[in-house]
Design an enzyme around this catalytic site. Sequence first.
Site, mmCIF file in Angstrom:
data_model
loop_
_atom_site.group_PDB
_atom_site.id
_atom_site.type_symbol
_atom_site.label_atom_id
_atom_site.label_comp_id
_atom_site.label_asym_id
_atom_site.label_seq_id
_atom_site.Cartn_x
_atom_site.Cartn_y
_atom_site.Cartn_z
ATOM 1 N N LYS A 1 0.807 -1.210 0.000
ATOM 2 C CA LYS A 1 0.000 0.000 0.000
ATOM 3 C C LYS A 1 0.844 1.266 0.000
ATOM 4 C CE LYS A 1 -4.003 -2.056 0.000
ATOM 5 N NZ LYS A 1 -4.878 -1.994 -1.180
ATOM 6 N N SER B 1 -2.687 -12.771 3.551
ATOM 7 C CA SER B 1 -3.017 -12.604 2.134
ATOM 8 C C SER B 1 -1.899 -13.109 1.228
ATOM 9 C CB SER B 1 -3.334 -11.138 1.823
ATOM 10 O OG SER B 1 -2.233 -10.304 2.120
#
Length: 370
Positions: A71, A298
């Site tokens: 991110k 993830s």
Amino acid sequence: MQNNIPQFITTIARQTLPETVPASRDAIQRCKQLQHMIGNTPLLAVRFRFRGRERFVYAKAEHINMTGSIKDRMAFHILKKAYQQGNIHAGDTIAEATSGNTGISFAAIGRALGHPVAIFIPDWMSQERIALIKSLGAQIVRVRRDQGGFLGSIRMTKELAQRDAHVFLPAQFANEANVEAHEKTTGPEIWWQLFFHSLTPDAFVAGVGTGGTIMGAGKFLRARNPAIKLHPLQPAESPTLSMGHKVGHQRIQGISDEFIPSILRLDSLDHVVSVHDGDAILMAQKLAASLGMAVGISSGANFLGALMVQDEMGGDAVVTTIFPDDNKKYLSTDLLREEPVKADYLTPEVELLSYQAFKRVCYTCFDNDA
């Protein structure tokens, strides 16, 4: 926790500018320095044995970024572009709704650029994420399910911006700069790192939070190889992408939120891959214990999704994916607990052998539009 949103907005509005706030031109210079800490991560060629056959999956080591997640790329690019376009000014408050990693990225990068930061986050996210955001000097509003959860978080940031003209909304789920960040960095890095090892990607698999990674990196990779398969990934327990709305409960934080983001265009992608959250936890545990890769849940899901796609295409297919973040944000979650094995899980059939890091490349040395 703040229950009265107008009161919280007043609190934000009362924040005065720091004594030393960089002018916009100085912030752009700071961006140039921060750029050295974000992106250009190694591509890991993970060697493993599955059902008696040795294979490779290629994964970007995004846990090496400035705050430990992919991110950072998006947060950095959105802020840099906002400065270039004059959409954010010195001292403006950055306010964002996030499931954690994005909040950490905006807190760190925003504070580095001299901005107050307010993060709206569902209150069921891991304690580590919330603690990290606080440690970076950001204010946090924890939003309960009965306050709207994730959608409520987004609504509250919009309310804040409506009341205060000095609030900048990155709006990660709708901002095309999110997609552009991965088109300009993640995609080219994957392409050139494989290219210098005489490899061409046959498929790219990525879990969908905002959709920025699969759309942006996928756009660049498909421009280079029109035959490439682009597969979004979701938790099997909460197939939001397949159903079109939030269903079920799942434990892969950061993907499959409560809606399908507007920047995600499923009609331009190949079929959705579904991975069980328990299997993802087991795979992330195995990556850490067997290879020393301290990655999050993830990452385990993306590895298994890449394996599933590779199984469809053939064991020699060059399938790429992302290890989005590190495991430090999950120490209080099921990642560090014993996970029961179910009959349809793939992790028990995977034997991790080793990995090779394809070194970083100067992708800016190449013409990305060539």
